[in-house]
Scaffold this active site. Structure first.
Site, mmCIF file in Angstrom:
data_model
loop_
_atom_site.group_PDB
_atom_site.id
_atom_site.type_symbol
_atom_site.label_atom_id
_atom_site.label_comp_id
_atom_site.label_asym_id
_atom_site.label_seq_id
_atom_site.Cartn_x
_atom_site.Cartn_y
_atom_site.Cartn_z
ATOM 1 C CG ASN A 95 -1.787 1.197 1.243
ATOM 2 O OD1 ASN A 95 -1.831 1.818 0.504
ATOM 3 N ND2 ASN A 95 -2.396 1.553 2.456
ATOM 4 C CD1 TRP A 96 4.019 1.263 -2.865
ATOM 5 C CD2 TRP A 96 3.537 2.220 -4.771
ATOM 6 N NE1 TRP A 96 4.615 0.602 -3.709
ATOM 7 C CE2 TRP A 96 4.509 1.289 -4.956
ATOM 8 C CE3 TRP A 96 3.246 2.914 -5.755
ATOM 9 C CZ2 TRP A 96 5.013 0.997 -6.251
ATOM 10 C CZ3 TRP A 96 3.750 2.735 -7.259
ATOM 11 C CH2 TRP A 96 4.581 1.765 -7.290
ATOM 12 C CE LYS A 97 -0.392 3.154 4.642
ATOM 13 N NZ LYS A 97 -0.314 3.269 6.170
ATOM 14 C CG HIS A 105 -6.076 2.051 4.744
ATOM 15 N ND1 HIS A 105 -5.481 2.961 5.857
ATOM 16 C CD2 HIS A 105 -4.890 1.124 4.887
ATOM 17 C CE1 HIS A 105 -4.424 2.637 6.153
ATOM 18 N NE2 HIS A 105 -3.970 1.536 5.855
ATOM 19 C CD GLU A 147 -3.180 5.525 6.513
ATOM 20 O OE1 GLU A 147 -3.130 5.416 5.529
ATOM 21 O OE2 GLU A 147 -2.246 5.173 7.290
ATOM 22 C CD GLU A 176 -3.773 -2.303 7.287
ATOM 23 O OE1 GLU A 176 -2.554 -2.452 7.065
ATOM 24 O OE2 GLU A 176 -4.388 -1.383 7.073
ATOM 25 N N GLY A 228 2.044 2.417 10.413
ATOM 26 C CA GLY A 228 2.969 3.547 10.499
ATOM 27 C C GLY A 228 3.784 4.075 11.703
ATOM 28 C CB SER A 270 4.705 -1.825 12.298
ATOM 29 O OG SER A 270 4.097 -0.138 12.244
ATOM 30 N N GLY A 277 2.663 -0.941 4.460
ATOM 31 C CA GLY A 277 2.725 0.339 3.846
ATOM 32 C C GLY A 277 4.142 0.921 3.776
ATOM 33 N N GLY A 278 4.658 1.148 4.835
ATOM 34 C CA GLY A 278 6.180 1.854 4.786
ATOM 35 C C GLY A 278 6.938 1.169 4.215
HETATM 36 P P1 PGA Z 1 2.573 0.381 7.681
HETATM 37 O O1 PGA Z 1 1.283 0.586 6.969
HETATM 38 O O2 PGA Z 1 3.185 -0.845 7.456
HETATM 39 O O3 PGA Z 1 3.029 1.723 7.151
HETATM 40 O O4 PGA Z 1 2.294 0.100 9.267
HETATM 41 C C1 PGA Z 1 0.257 -0.511 6.757
HETATM 42 C C2 PGA Z 1 -1.069 -0.153 6.150
HETATM 43 O O5 PGA Z 1 -1.595 1.100 6.531
HETATM 44 O O6 PGA Z 1 -1.682 -0.834 5.417
#
Ligand code: PGA
Length: 252
Positions: free
Chosen positions: A6-8, A90, A92, A160, A166, A206, A227-228
């Site tokens: 997930n590049w966000k 998600h 966010e 999640e 993050g 994470s 994500g990250g």
């Molecule tokens: P993260 O994000 O790996 O940076 O914690 C995961 C996500 O939000 O899908």
């Protein structure tokens, strides 16, 4: 095993192209890789990934087929630009755009109607975990976020914990295992195993190269949403390798 990136809202177009090229250079028969990119990158990345086994997706879609919804993107548009899947609900989106589970379910139905696969995210906040209601919250979100029609092989769940996204904080292996077991129990019996037609449940929050193997080895964990660490080819490759190792062990 499934590993989803997930590049966000990250990366320049140039950096995104280079990363997608790196992903396309690998073939990982035993691991299904998904890639969720910002909307303007769906079409260019679909061209980059054409001959690869990476499955491309958008990070959201609108619940309506079309209409006066400035700034939104429809499931049909994603599909027409080369997406085969979409990330929905998600945390966010739920926090930045006040998305409710009912809205997520409506988006899910719309995406499925256009032939897209869906990855539906659920997860508790830190306050909810500390209050001891994490499992109730997550199971309620699960029930409310899924569409009434659940076609086999089209739906993935991502658990999640919001506080682990993050932040570098990962849920303990015991907590992840307990929640994944609760989710498996809450799914319809025809869809909670590992057999054909079952719904895979990913862990996200994470996930890194150094914790992926332990997380992926847990029962009822079918992979990760990253994500990250998906913004760096080597880190993401290492996470995919951890998933491939699990698949090899399971297959022997
Ligand atoms: P993260 O994000 O790996 O940076 O914690 C995961 C996500 O939000 O899908």
């Amino acid at each position: 095993m499934i590993v989803a990136a997930n590049w966000k809202m990250n990366l320049s177009l140039e950096a995104a192209g280079a990363l997608a090229h790196g992903l396309a250079m690998r073939r990982l028969g035993s691991v299904r890789r998904l890639l969720f990119v910002p909307h303007p990158y769906v079409l260019p990345m679909s061209i980059r990934l054409q001959a690869s086994d990476v499955r491309l997706g958008g990070q959201d879609c609108h619940q309506a087929e079309s209409g006066a919804h400035t700034g939104d993107v429809s499931a049909m548009m994603l599909r027409d630009c080369g997406a085969v899947t979409v990330l929905l609900g998600h945390s966010e989106r739920r926090s930045d755009h006040s998305e409710s589970s009912a809205l997520v379910a409506a988006k899910a139905a719309q995406a499925l109607a256009y032939g897209l696969d869906i990855v539906v995210c659920i997860g508790e906040t830190l306050a909810e975990r500390q209050a001891g209601v994490a499992e109730d919250v997550v199971i309620q979100q699960l029930r409310d976020s899924l569409p009434t029609e659940m076609p086999a092989g089209k739906i993935i769940i991502a658990y999640e914990p919001v506080w682990a996204i993050g932040t570098g904080m990962v849920a303990s292996l015991d907590d992840i295992a307990a929640m994944h077991q609760a989710i498996a129990k809450a799914l319809p019996s025809s869809q909670n195993g590992t057999g054909e037609g079952s719904i895979p449940v990913l862990y996200g929050g994470s996930v890194k190269a150094d914790n992926a193997a332990d997380i992926f080895a847990l029962p009822h964990v079918s992979g990760g949403l990253v994500g990250g660490a998906s913004l760096e080819l080597r880190a993401f490759d290492a996470i995919c390798d951890a998933a491939a190792d699990i698949t090899t062990v399971a297959g022997t």
